[in-house]
Scaffold this motif. Structure first.
Motif, PDB file in Angstrom:
ATOM      1  N   GLN A 194      55.346  12.791 -22.846  1.00 11.23           N
ATOM      2  CA  GLN A 194      56.132  13.002 -24.062  1.00 11.23           C
ATOM      3  C   GLN A 194      55.703  14.309 -24.738  1.00 11.23           C
ATOM      4  OE1 GLN A 194      55.128   9.173 -24.534  1.00 11.23           O
ATOM      5  NE2 GLN A 194      56.914   8.909 -23.234  1.00 11.23           N
ATOM      6  N   GLN A 195      54.393  14.562 -24.742  1.00 14.03           N
ATOM      7  CA  GLN A 195      53.919  15.793 -25.372  1.00 14.03           C
ATOM      8  C   GLN A 195      54.091  16.994 -24.442  1.00 14.03           C
ATOM      9  OE1 GLN A 195      51.118  13.093 -25.559  1.00 14.03           O
ATOM     10  NE2 GLN A 195      52.672  12.368 -26.976  1.00 14.03           N
ATOM     11  N   PHE A 196      53.709  16.798 -23.175  1.00 14.43           N
ATOM     12  CA  PHE A 196      53.674  17.938 -22.258  1.00 14.43           C
ATOM     13  C   PHE A 196      54.797  17.830 -21.226  1.00 14.43           C
ATOM     14  CE2 PHE A 196      49.313  17.476 -23.787  1.00 14.43           C
ATOM     15  CZ  PHE A 196      49.074  18.764 -24.243  1.00 14.43           C
ATOM     16  N   GLY A 197      56.033  17.837 -21.714  1.00 11.04           N
ATOM     17  CA  GLY A 197      57.181  17.629 -20.838  1.00 11.04           C
ATOM     18  C   GLY A 197      57.323  18.696 -19.776  1.00 11.04           C
ATOM     19  N   ASP A 198      57.143  19.954 -20.160  1.00 10.70           N
ATOM     20  CA  ASP A 198      57.317  21.073 -19.237  1.00 10.70           C
ATOM     21  C   ASP A 198      56.246  21.026 -18.140  1.00 10.70           C
ATOM     22  OD1 ASP A 198      58.906  23.281 -18.660  1.00 10.70           O
ATOM     23  OD2 ASP A 198      57.354  24.647 -19.400  1.00 10.70           O
ATOM     24  N   PHE A 199      55.015  20.739 -18.573  1.00 12.17           N
ATOM     25  CA  PHE A 199      53.902  20.577 -17.638  1.00 12.17           C
ATOM     26  C   PHE A 199      54.237  19.536 -16.573  1.00 12.17           C
ATOM     27  CE2 PHE A 199      49.970  18.160 -16.701  1.00 12.17           C
ATOM     28  CZ  PHE A 199      49.191  19.157 -16.164  1.00 12.17           C
ATOM     29  N   CYS A 200      54.728  18.358 -17.052  1.00 14.74           N
ATOM     30  CA  CYS A 200      55.018  17.270 -16.117  1.00 14.74           C
ATOM     31  C   CYS A 200      56.124  17.648 -15.146  1.00 14.74           C
ATOM     32  CB  CYS A 200      55.427  16.009 -16.880  1.00 14.74           C
ATOM     33  SG  CYS A 200      54.012  15.155 -17.559  1.00 14.74           S
ATOM     34  N   GLN A 201      57.120  18.368 -15.618  1.00 17.98           N
ATOM     35  CA  GLN A 201      58.234  18.782 -14.758  1.00 17.98           C
ATOM     36  C   GLN A 201      57.736  19.656 -13.616  1.00 17.98           C
ATOM     37  OE1 GLN A 201      62.050  19.806 -15.858  1.00 17.98           O
ATOM     38  NE2 GLN A 201      62.161  17.594 -16.110  1.00 17.98           N
ATOM     39  N   ARG A 202      56.927  20.650 -13.949  1.00  8.82           N
ATOM     40  CA  ARG A 202      56.440  21.565 -12.914  1.00  8.82           C
ATOM     41  C   ARG A 202      55.578  20.832 -11.904  1.00  8.82           C
ATOM     42  NH1 ARG A 202      55.764  27.650 -14.329  1.00  8.82           N
ATOM     43  NH2 ARG A 202      55.044  27.621 -12.188  1.00  8.82           N
ATOM     44  N   VAL A 203      54.707  19.952 -12.413  1.00  9.13           N
ATOM     45  CA  VAL A 203      53.814  19.230 -11.512  1.00  9.13           C
ATOM     46  C   VAL A 203      54.623  18.343 -10.576  1.00  9.13           C
ATOM     47  CG1 VAL A 203      52.044  17.457 -11.483  1.00  9.13           C
ATOM     48  CG2 VAL A 203      51.850  19.347 -13.058  1.00  9.13           C
ATOM     49  N   SER A 204      55.643  17.665 -11.131  1.00  3.77           N
ATOM     50  CA  SER A 204      56.495  16.820 -10.279  1.00  3.77           C
ATOM     51  C   SER A 204      57.169  17.654  -9.208  1.00  3.77           C
ATOM     52  CB  SER A 204      57.563  16.118 -11.122  1.00  3.77           C
ATOM     53  OG  SER A 204      56.995  15.475 -12.218  1.00  3.77           O
ATOM     54  N   GLY A 205      57.633  18.847  -9.582  1.00  2.16           N
ATOM     55  CA  GLY A 205      58.273  19.723  -8.605  1.00  2.16           C
ATOM     56  C   GLY A 205      57.319  20.076  -7.475  1.00  2.16           C
ATOM     57  N   ALA A 206      56.066  20.371  -7.849  1.00  2.00           N
ATOM     58  CA  ALA A 206      55.070  20.725  -6.828  1.00  2.00           C
ATOM     59  C   ALA A 206      54.848  19.555  -5.875  1.00  2.00           C
ATOM     60  CB  ALA A 206      53.761  21.127  -7.496  1.00  2.00           C
ATOM     61  N   VAL A 207      54.792  18.321  -6.430  1.00  2.00           N
ATOM     62  CA  VAL A 207      54.578  17.149  -5.574  1.00  2.00           C
ATOM     63  C   VAL A 207      55.747  16.969  -4.607  1.00  2.00           C
ATOM     64  CG1 VAL A 207      54.385  14.644  -5.592  1.00  2.00           C
ATOM     65  CG2 VAL A 207      53.047  15.986  -7.184  1.00  2.00           C
ATOM     66  N   VAL A 208      56.979  17.157  -5.122  1.00  3.42           N
ATOM     67  CA  VAL A 208      58.149  17.019  -4.246  1.00  3.42           C
ATOM     68  C   VAL A 208      58.092  18.051  -3.127  1.00  3.42           C
ATOM     69  CG1 VAL A 208      60.652  17.262  -4.164  1.00  3.42           C
ATOM     70  CG2 VAL A 208      59.594  15.971  -6.009  1.00  3.42           C
ATOM     71  N   ALA A 209      57.718  19.295  -3.463  1.00  2.00           N
ATOM     72  CA  ALA A 209      57.616  20.337  -2.435  1.00  2.00           C
ATOM     73  C   ALA A 209      56.579  19.953  -1.384  1.00  2.00           C
ATOM     74  CB  ALA A 209      57.254  21.669  -3.078  1.00  2.00           C
ATOM     75  N   ALA A 210      55.473  19.335  -1.828  1.00  2.00           N
ATOM     76  CA  ALA A 210      54.443  18.918  -0.867  1.00  2.00           C
ATOM     77  C   ALA A 210      54.995  17.853   0.070  1.00  2.00           C
ATOM     78  CB  ALA A 210      53.214  18.401  -1.606  1.00  2.00           C
ATOM     79  N   PHE A 211      55.794  16.917  -0.457  1.00  2.00           N
ATOM     80  CA  PHE A 211      56.356  15.878   0.416  1.00  2.00           C
ATOM     81  C   PHE A 211      57.374  16.474   1.395  1.00  2.00           C
ATOM     82  CE2 PHE A 211      54.767  12.572  -2.602  1.00  2.00           C
ATOM     83  CZ  PHE A 211      54.085  11.827  -1.663  1.00  2.00           C
ATOM     84  N   VAL A 212      58.109  17.493   0.940  1.00  2.00           N
ATOM     85  CA  VAL A 212      59.024  18.179   1.864  1.00  2.00           C
ATOM     86  C   VAL A 212      58.227  18.796   3.014  1.00  2.00           C
ATOM     87  CG1 VAL A 212      60.598  20.146   2.081  1.00  2.00           C
ATOM     88  CG2 VAL A 212      60.809  18.605   0.140  1.00  2.00           C
ATOM     89  N   THR A 213      57.082  19.414   2.673  1.00  2.00           N
ATOM     90  CA  THR A 213      56.221  19.983   3.711  1.00  2.00           C
ATOM     91  C   THR A 213      55.798  18.908   4.709  1.00  2.00           C
ATOM     92  OG1 THR A 213      55.371  21.432   1.986  1.00  2.00           O
ATOM     93  CG2 THR A 213      54.179  21.414   4.067  1.00  2.00           C
ATOM     94  N   VAL A 214      55.442  17.714   4.201  1.00  2.00           N
ATOM     95  CA  VAL A 214      55.026  16.627   5.090  1.00  2.00           C
ATOM     96  C   VAL A 214      56.145  16.278   6.065  1.00  2.00           C
ATOM     97  CG1 VAL A 214      54.431  14.185   5.178  1.00  2.00           C
ATOM     98  CG2 VAL A 214      53.380  15.644   3.466  1.00  2.00           C
ATOM     99  N   VAL A 215      57.375  16.160   5.547  1.00  2.00           N
ATOM    100  CA  VAL A 215      58.500  15.784   6.419  1.00  2.00           C
ATOM    101  C   VAL A 215      58.703  16.841   7.505  1.00  2.00           C
ATOM    102  CG1 VAL A 215      60.990  15.415   6.462  1.00  2.00           C
ATOM    103  CG2 VAL A 215      59.618  14.389   4.653  1.00  2.00           C
ATOM    104  N   ILE A 216      58.639  18.125   7.115  1.00  2.00           N
ATOM    105  CA  ILE A 216      58.818  19.194   8.113  1.00  2.00           C
ATOM    106  C   ILE A 216      57.706  19.125   9.162  1.00  2.00           C
ATOM    107  CG2 ILE A 216      58.957  21.675   8.471  1.00  2.00           C
ATOM    108  CD1 ILE A 216      60.064  21.956   5.682  1.00  2.00           C
ATOM    109  N   LEU A 217      56.465  18.867   8.705  1.00  2.96           N
ATOM    110  CA  LEU A 217      55.345  18.827   9.651  1.00  2.96           C
ATOM    111  C   LEU A 217      55.505  17.665  10.632  1.00  2.96           C
ATOM    112  CD1 LEU A 217      52.315  19.692   7.353  1.00  2.96           C
ATOM    113  CD2 LEU A 217      53.101  20.984   9.308  1.00  2.96           C
ATOM    114  N   ILE A 218      55.970  16.493  10.139  1.00  2.00           N
ATOM    115  CA  ILE A 218      56.188  15.366  11.052  1.00  2.00           C
ATOM    116  C   ILE A 218      57.224  15.754  12.106  1.00  2.00           C
ATOM    117  CG2 ILE A 218      57.166  13.035  11.208  1.00  2.00           C
ATOM    118  CD1 ILE A 218      55.846  12.369   8.606  1.00  2.00           C
ATOM    119  N   PHE A 219      58.275  16.450  11.653  1.00  2.00           N
ATOM    120  CA  PHE A 219      59.317  16.875  12.581  1.00  2.00           C
ATOM    121  C   PHE A 219      58.740  17.847  13.619  1.00  2.00           C
ATOM    122  CE2 PHE A 219      63.609  18.572  13.555  1.00  2.00           C
ATOM    123  CZ  PHE A 219      64.200  17.358  13.820  1.00  2.00           C
TER     124      PHE A 219
END
Lengths: 210, 210
Positions: free
Chosen positions: A172-197
């Protein structure tokens, strides 16, 4: 494969030559046919190797994006008291520091693996570089998933908090912070999917070596 | 390998028979030598397949241990107020619920993969079961590492807390709970290591199919 086959055919011819009746014409089309099969397999493997290189570059891009997005995340709130200025940075949470370090390792590995991928394009029958790629890709999958999973757990906690442990949501306080961090986590999971492939591709290319 | 080779040798013989001069005695030792090489390779692959089965059972044991340890974790503190009884259970934290679900999937997969491993022992030259094992093992590595990593992040938080986010450590109160959860996370990481070793083994067995 190519080598062992030609060796065997040589042996057969030697046997026949020793007996003094060498129907060389008879074996020629067989050798040619075997060569054609080899060539077709080599083409398929080369295609897989080129696809492997493209996917590797995509994985590199998403891993770099994840590392940079997480590493540059900090937010300072626009209000402050006499003693405090409220700010959140990725290195406030050890898990996010681990995330940045792990993704940096993944990026470095992906850069170093490109030459091996190119060797697989140039020599479609090479087995050792493919095998090395499979083994190290698997280790890197574990590292990336560990980083992504642990950060996802913390991001979830930052978003939702936990009543039982009395941990409050900070998004609630650090909304922008949380958004960026979530984006980074999603990018990491995309990397995992590509690596499995990538592992699946390399394994199926190894299978074609039969 | 075995099949394609015998096919080629048949073709050679047919060509020679058509010409009416078939030195069958000449080719016999070659076939025998090739058979011996095949047999040696098959023995090595069979050894790898037996080792694969043993490791798979070890991974099953550690995954089951992790799931059970986490799933049965709850601690009730020996004091209570008029309104509250203090207790901690694994399902207070969504991450731990995910951990139990993920490890249950891993256990189920490991049981289902045993028949494929046995097929690899019975038929050391079979490629398809090994390929399937590599692909699904890799996916399961990602799942296990994700569960272990996310729970490790939460366990770390429970042990140390985080001052910047104002999350307090809860392990002072729930020491026994934290111990069990940490044990489950360690068991999950052991499973990951065994699974990585399984992929390396299967890949090196595929390589021997040349």
């Amino acid at each position: 494969m190519e080598k062992s086959e030609s060796t065997k055919i040589d042996v057969v011819e030697t046997n026949k030559e020793r007996k003094g009746k060498a129907p060389l014409l008879g074996t020629a089309p067989v050798v040619a046919a075997a060569g054609a099969v080899e060539h077709a397999k080599g083409g398929a493997n080369r295609g897989i190797a080129i696809f492997d290189l493209i996917l590797r570059i995509a994985a590199f891009a998403s891993a770099l994006g994840a590392a940079v997005a997480m590493g540059t995340t900090e937010e300072t709130l626009p209000f402050f008291t006499q003693f405090f200025q409220f700010e959140a940075s990725y290195d406030d949470l050890p898990t996010f520091t681990f995330f940045v370090a792990a993704m940096a390792i993944v990026v470095a590995y992906l850069v170093l693996s490109v030459p091996f991928s190119i060797v697989c394009i140039v020599r479609p029958h090479a087995v050792v570089p493919r095998l090395l790629l499979i083994i190290f890709d698997t280790v890197i999958i574990a590292l990336t998933t560990g980083a992504a999973g642990s950060s996802a757990a913390i991001v979830y906690l930052a978003h939702n908090g936990n009543q039982d442990a009395n941990w409050l949501a900070i998004c609630q306080q650090f909304g922008d912070f949380c958004q960026r961090v979530s984006g980074a986590v999603v990018a990491a999971f995309v990397t995992v999917v590509i690596l499995i492939f990538l592992v699946v591709l390399s394994a199926s290319a190894l299978r074609r070596h039969r």
